[in-house]
Design an enzyme around this catalytic site. Structure first.
Site, mmCIF file in Angstrom:
data_model
loop_
_atom_site.group_PDB
_atom_site.id
_atom_site.type_symbol
_atom_site.label_atom_id
_atom_site.label_comp_id
_atom_site.label_asym_id
_atom_site.label_seq_id
_atom_site.Cartn_x
_atom_site.Cartn_y
_atom_site.Cartn_z
ATOM 1 N N ILE A 19 -40.120 -3.266 64.541
ATOM 2 C CA ILE A 19 -40.442 -2.073 65.314
ATOM 3 C C ILE A 19 -39.193 -1.217 65.526
ATOM 4 O O ILE A 19 -39.259 0.011 65.489
ATOM 5 C CB ILE A 19 -41.067 -2.472 66.670
ATOM 6 C CG1 ILE A 19 -42.360 -3.269 66.445
ATOM 7 C CG2 ILE A 19 -41.369 -1.241 67.506
ATOM 8 C CD1 ILE A 19 -43.016 -3.776 67.723
ATOM 9 N N ASP A 62 -24.014 -7.217 69.381
ATOM 10 C CA ASP A 62 -24.849 -8.022 70.278
ATOM 11 C C ASP A 62 -24.932 -7.280 71.619
ATOM 12 O O ASP A 62 -23.893 -6.972 72.217
ATOM 13 C CB ASP A 62 -24.176 -9.397 70.454
ATOM 14 C CG ASP A 62 -24.988 -10.341 71.309
ATOM 15 O OD1 ASP A 62 -25.721 -9.874 72.201
ATOM 16 O OD2 ASP A 62 -24.874 -11.568 71.094
ATOM 17 N N ASN A 89 -34.402 -1.506 72.373
ATOM 18 C CA ASN A 89 -35.467 -2.246 71.690
ATOM 19 C C ASN A 89 -35.092 -3.708 71.422
ATOM 20 O O ASN A 89 -35.959 -4.566 71.294
ATOM 21 C CB ASN A 89 -35.770 -1.523 70.367
ATOM 22 C CG ASN A 89 -36.627 -2.348 69.428
ATOM 23 O OD1 ASN A 89 -37.839 -2.423 69.593
ATOM 24 N ND2 ASN A 89 -35.996 -2.996 68.444
ATOM 25 N N TYR A 157 -40.429 -14.574 78.540
ATOM 26 C CA TYR A 157 -40.544 -13.272 77.881
ATOM 27 C C TYR A 157 -41.257 -12.262 78.785
ATOM 28 O O TYR A 157 -40.779 -11.132 78.990
ATOM 29 C CB TYR A 157 -41.287 -13.432 76.548
ATOM 30 C CG TYR A 157 -41.531 -12.120 75.853
ATOM 31 C CD1 TYR A 157 -40.496 -11.472 75.189
ATOM 32 C CD2 TYR A 157 -42.781 -11.511 75.872
ATOM 33 C CE1 TYR A 157 -40.705 -10.246 74.563
ATOM 34 C CE2 TYR A 157 -43.003 -10.300 75.255
ATOM 35 C CZ TYR A 157 -41.964 -9.667 74.597
ATOM 36 O OH TYR A 157 -42.170 -8.453 73.984
ATOM 37 N N LYS A 161 -39.750 -8.782 80.433
ATOM 38 C CA LYS A 161 -40.289 -7.437 80.195
ATOM 39 C C LYS A 161 -40.790 -6.804 81.496
ATOM 40 O O LYS A 161 -40.773 -5.586 81.656
ATOM 41 C CB LYS A 161 -41.389 -7.494 79.131
ATOM 42 C CG LYS A 161 -40.862 -7.879 77.735
ATOM 43 C CD LYS A 161 -39.837 -6.871 77.222
ATOM 44 C CE LYS A 161 -39.404 -7.144 75.809
ATOM 45 N NZ LYS A 161 -38.473 -6.140 75.277
ATOM 46 N N PRO A 187 -45.495 -1.686 73.980
ATOM 47 C CA PRO A 187 -46.418 -1.912 72.861
ATOM 48 C C PRO A 187 -47.367 -3.081 73.143
ATOM 49 O O PRO A 187 -47.033 -3.987 73.904
ATOM 50 C CB PRO A 187 -45.487 -2.282 71.685
ATOM 51 C CG PRO A 187 -44.081 -2.030 72.156
ATOM 52 C CD PRO A 187 -44.126 -2.110 73.644
#
Ligand code: NAD
Length: 253
Positions: A19, A62, A89, A157, A161, A187
């Protein structure tokens, strides 16, 4: 006419593949000069952009390493003199296996939070001084539809987010007076290179996601292009602190 026709410069982290590469190509196709960064080799994305007639440079950086993030910024500024757009991203995602929260090892938890949350904070800190000089900027933080759905079996995760959505809101308040807009793009489950390679697109997870959508098909990186261009361009100059969910209408709010 190209959307970015005033010399706009963008940085896309995690742009080597998937992406992130799609965001970089989209921004460049609309005239932005793009710095592509990743822990992986970014040459492929840079070359594709150049072959299509766009402008791009790359760096291996990084997002959790202040020195490397600093080099990403200084190389961009020495090449083009400014930074208008930052797309946060880079994240640990496709390589994660789904597991019950009780089974997530602490070191994996720390790694995900370090990259997905602290990495965004570090990139914002490094880029904002450049945006402040011109009293203008667009920061687009990539979150995920999983935050709003409470998707199970990826607690680190989803937590990371969720932090991105919160960070976006608080940053938008702190940076508004400097003309810097901060928004989240979230997304849905997307067939990125990393996800396809990791075999995440087989079975119930993908089918369940598709069934939950108003638009019942697989999501591909190109589905995110329009929303990215909106948030990165002047079209969204009166939009800040928001989360735009692009998932075919799976989560509705
Ligand atoms: P991916 O895991 O394939 O790509 C992430 C990129 O970030 C990789 O190129 C990786 O090398 C890079 N990266 C990882 N750690 C890094 C670090 N410390 N510094 C710099 N770069 C680093 O994921 P993707 O599917 O292409 O997703 C891209 C973004 O979209 C991620 O933020 C992901 O969380 C988010 N997202 C993806 C989906 C999906 O279903 N694919 C859904 C919602 C949100």
């Amino acid at each position: 006419m190209a959307r970015f026709n005033d010399g706009e410069v963008a940085i896309v982290t995690g742009g080597a593949q998937g992406i992130g590469a799609a965001y970089a190509k989209t921004l460049a196709a609309e005239g932005a000069k793009v710095m592509v960064s990743d822990v992986l080799d970014v040459n492929n994305t840079v070359n594709i952009i150049k072959q299509a007639g766009g402008e791009a440079i790359g760096i291996k950086a990084d997002v959790t390493d202040d020195k490397q993030v600093g080099e990403m910024v200084s190389k961009t500024v020495s090449q083009w003199g400014r930074i208008d757009i930052l797309v946060n991203n880079a994240a640990i995602f496709a390589q994660l296996k789904m597991q019950k929260f009780m089974d997530i090892p602490e070191d994996e938890w720390d790694r995900v939070l370090r990259v997905n949350v602290r990495g965004v904070f570090q990139c914002v800190k490094a880029v904002v001084p450049e945006m402040k000089k011109r009293k203008y900027g667009k920061i687009i933080n990539i979150a995920s539809g999983t935050v709003f759905k409470g998707t199970p079996l990826m607690l680190h995760y989803v937590t990371s987010k969720g932090a991105i959505v919160a960070m976006t809101r608080a940053l938008a308040r702190e940076l508004g007076d400097d003309g810097i807009r901060v928004n989240t793009l979230a997304p849905g489950l997307t067939a990125s290179e990393g996800m396809v390679r990791a075999g995440q697109f087989k079975g119930a997870m993908s089918e369940g996601n598709i069934a939950s959508r108003c638009i019942k098909r697989e999501e591909v990186p190109e589905d995110l292009q329009g929303a990215m261009l909106f948030l990165a361009s002047k079209d969204s100059d009166f939009v800040s602190g928001q989360a735009l969910v692009v998932d075919g209408g799976s989560f509705l709010h």
